[in-house]
Design a protein around this motif. Structure first.
Motif, mmCIF file in Angstrom:
data_model
loop_
_atom_site.group_PDB
_atom_site.id
_atom_site.type_symbol
_atom_site.label_atom_id
_atom_site.label_comp_id
_atom_site.label_asym_id
_atom_site.label_seq_id
_atom_site.Cartn_x
_atom_site.Cartn_y
_atom_site.Cartn_z
ATOM 1 N N ARG A 1 0.467 -0.860 0.276
ATOM 2 C CA ARG A 1 0.328 -0.260 -0.070
ATOM 3 C C ARG A 1 1.239 1.273 -0.478
ATOM 4 N N GLY A 2 0.681 2.248 -1.163
ATOM 5 C CA GLY A 2 1.407 3.456 -0.599
ATOM 6 C C GLY A 2 2.713 2.707 -1.853
ATOM 7 N N GLY A 3 2.973 2.280 -2.775
ATOM 8 C CA GLY A 3 4.120 1.391 -3.258
ATOM 9 C C GLY A 3 4.420 2.170 -4.530
ATOM 10 N N THR A 4 5.617 2.329 -5.124
ATOM 11 C CA THR A 4 5.994 2.929 -5.894
ATOM 12 C C THR A 4 4.669 2.522 -7.405
ATOM 13 N N ILE A 5 4.634 0.935 -7.611
ATOM 14 C CA ILE A 5 3.133 0.916 -8.201
ATOM 15 C C ILE A 5 2.066 0.987 -8.519
ATOM 16 N N GLU A 6 1.369 1.146 -6.804
ATOM 17 C CA GLU A 6 0.745 1.816 -6.820
ATOM 18 C C GLU A 6 0.000 3.085 -6.849
ATOM 19 N N ARG A 7 1.472 3.643 -6.768
ATOM 20 C CA ARG A 7 1.351 5.701 -6.723
ATOM 21 C C ARG A 7 1.356 5.477 -8.240
ATOM 22 N N ALA A 8 1.775 4.290 -8.881
ATOM 23 C CA ALA A 8 1.983 4.635 -10.936
ATOM 24 C C ALA A 8 0.391 4.659 -11.149
ATOM 25 N N VAL A 9 0.071 3.459 -11.229
ATOM 26 C CA VAL A 9 -1.411 3.161 -11.499
ATOM 27 C C VAL A 9 -2.474 4.765 -10.718
ATOM 28 N N LEU A 10 -1.886 5.085 -9.601
ATOM 29 C CA LEU A 10 -2.821 6.071 -9.410
ATOM 30 C C LEU A 10 -2.540 6.872 -10.781
ATOM 31 N N LYS A 11 -1.489 7.519 -10.140
ATOM 32 C CA LYS A 11 -1.135 8.661 -11.291
ATOM 33 C C LYS A 11 -1.971 8.618 -12.431
ATOM 34 N N ASP A 12 -2.193 7.450 -12.988
ATOM 35 C CA ASP A 12 -2.257 6.889 -14.792
ATOM 36 C C ASP A 12 -3.808 7.717 -14.412
ATOM 37 N N MET A 13 -4.243 7.025 -12.945
ATOM 38 C CA MET A 13 -6.188 6.850 -13.682
ATOM 39 C C MET A 13 -6.505 8.847 -13.491
ATOM 40 N N GLU A 14 -5.292 9.613 -12.591
ATOM 41 C CA GLU A 14 -6.050 11.117 -12.620
ATOM 42 C C GLU A 14 -5.394 11.817 -13.668
ATOM 43 N N GLU A 15 -4.981 11.151 -14.582
ATOM 44 C CA GLU A 15 -4.070 12.170 -15.743
ATOM 45 C C GLU A 15 -5.824 11.553 -17.240
ATOM 46 N N TYR A 16 -5.751 10.766 -16.766
ATOM 47 C CA TYR A 16 -7.592 10.072 -17.137
ATOM 48 C C TYR A 16 -8.430 10.256 -17.367
ATOM 49 N N ALA A 17 -8.532 10.344 -15.542
ATOM 50 C CA ALA A 17 -9.873 11.471 -15.291
ATOM 51 C C ALA A 17 -10.105 12.489 -15.578
ATOM 52 N N ARG A 18 -9.021 13.294 -15.733
ATOM 53 C CA ARG A 18 -9.327 15.575 -16.138
ATOM 54 C C ARG A 18 -10.162 15.701 -17.432
ATOM 55 N N PRO A 19 -10.753 16.153 -17.168
ATOM 56 C CA PRO A 19 -11.997 16.954 -18.401
ATOM 57 C C PRO A 19 -10.950 16.902 -19.133
ATOM 58 N N LEU A 20 -11.778 16.481 -20.512
ATOM 59 C CA LEU A 20 -10.376 16.632 -21.681
ATOM 60 C C LEU A 20 -10.494 19.007 -21.770
ATOM 61 N N LYS A 21 -9.813 19.576 -22.272
ATOM 62 C CA LYS A 21 -9.819 20.810 -23.254
ATOM 63 C C LYS A 21 -9.719 20.877 -24.237
ATOM 64 N N LEU A 22 -10.848 22.191 -24.104
ATOM 65 C CA LEU A 22 -10.886 22.462 -25.644
ATOM 66 C C LEU A 22 -10.248 23.519 -26.351
ATOM 67 N N THR A 23 -9.482 23.428 -27.840
ATOM 68 C CA THR A 23 -8.482 24.090 -28.335
ATOM 69 C C THR A 23 -8.929 24.783 -29.312
ATOM 70 N N ASP A 24 -10.001 24.458 -29.953
ATOM 71 C CA ASP A 24 -10.431 24.925 -31.182
ATOM 72 C C ASP A 24 -11.796 24.384 -31.143
ATOM 73 N N CYS A 25 -12.572 24.972 -32.246
ATOM 74 C CA CYS A 25 -13.703 24.108 -32.835
ATOM 75 C C CYS A 25 -14.146 24.760 -34.144
ATOM 76 N N GLU A 26 -13.166 24.129 -34.988
ATOM 77 C CA GLU A 26 -13.355 24.176 -36.468
ATOM 78 C C GLU A 26 -13.454 22.593 -36.874
ATOM 79 N N PRO A 27 -14.682 22.683 -37.974
ATOM 80 C CA PRO A 27 -14.999 21.438 -38.599
ATOM 81 C C PRO A 27 -14.734 20.277 -38.419
ATOM 82 N N GLU A 28 -13.481 20.126 -38.221
ATOM 83 C CA GLU A 28 -12.987 18.679 -38.520
ATOM 84 C C GLU A 28 -12.916 17.978 -37.002
ATOM 85 N N THR A 29 -12.601 19.313 -35.951
ATOM 86 C CA THR A 29 -12.989 18.264 -34.729
ATOM 87 C C THR A 29 -13.871 17.898 -34.248
#
Length: 82
Positions: A25-53
């Motif tokens: 608990r709190g080991g290097t593997i658990e911290r890496a998994v939690l970091k990955d989960m936080e990155e995937y849970a962040r909301p997407l940020k829009l950069t443009d509203c171009e027709p392709e997007t």
């Protein structure tokens, strides 16, 4: 000692000394998994509203409504940054 007890003792020794910092608990593997989960849970940020997007994000029949929502969301993001 029996032949089967030596590998068992070695397994107990290695799991009790080397692995807790990685797998515990709190080991290097658990911290890496939690970091990955936080990155995937962040909301997407829009950069443009171009027709392709918009074609990638929206259904074709809702393109106009989606474009309006995209522009509103982009304006709200810009206001938050200021």
């Amino acid at each position: 000692m029996h032949r089967g007890s030596i590998p068992l003792l070695l397994w107990v020794f290695f799991t009790s000394t080397a692995c807790p910092h990685s797998f515990g608990r709190g080991g290097t593997i658990e911290r890496a998994v939690l970091k990955d989960m936080e990155e995937y849970a962040r909301p997407l940020k829009l950069t443009d509203c171009e027709p392709e997007t918009l074609r990638e994000l929206c259904l074709p029949e809702k393109l106009k409504e989606c474009e309006r929502q995209c522009k509103e969301a982009l304006a709200a993001q810009e206001e938050e940054e200021w």
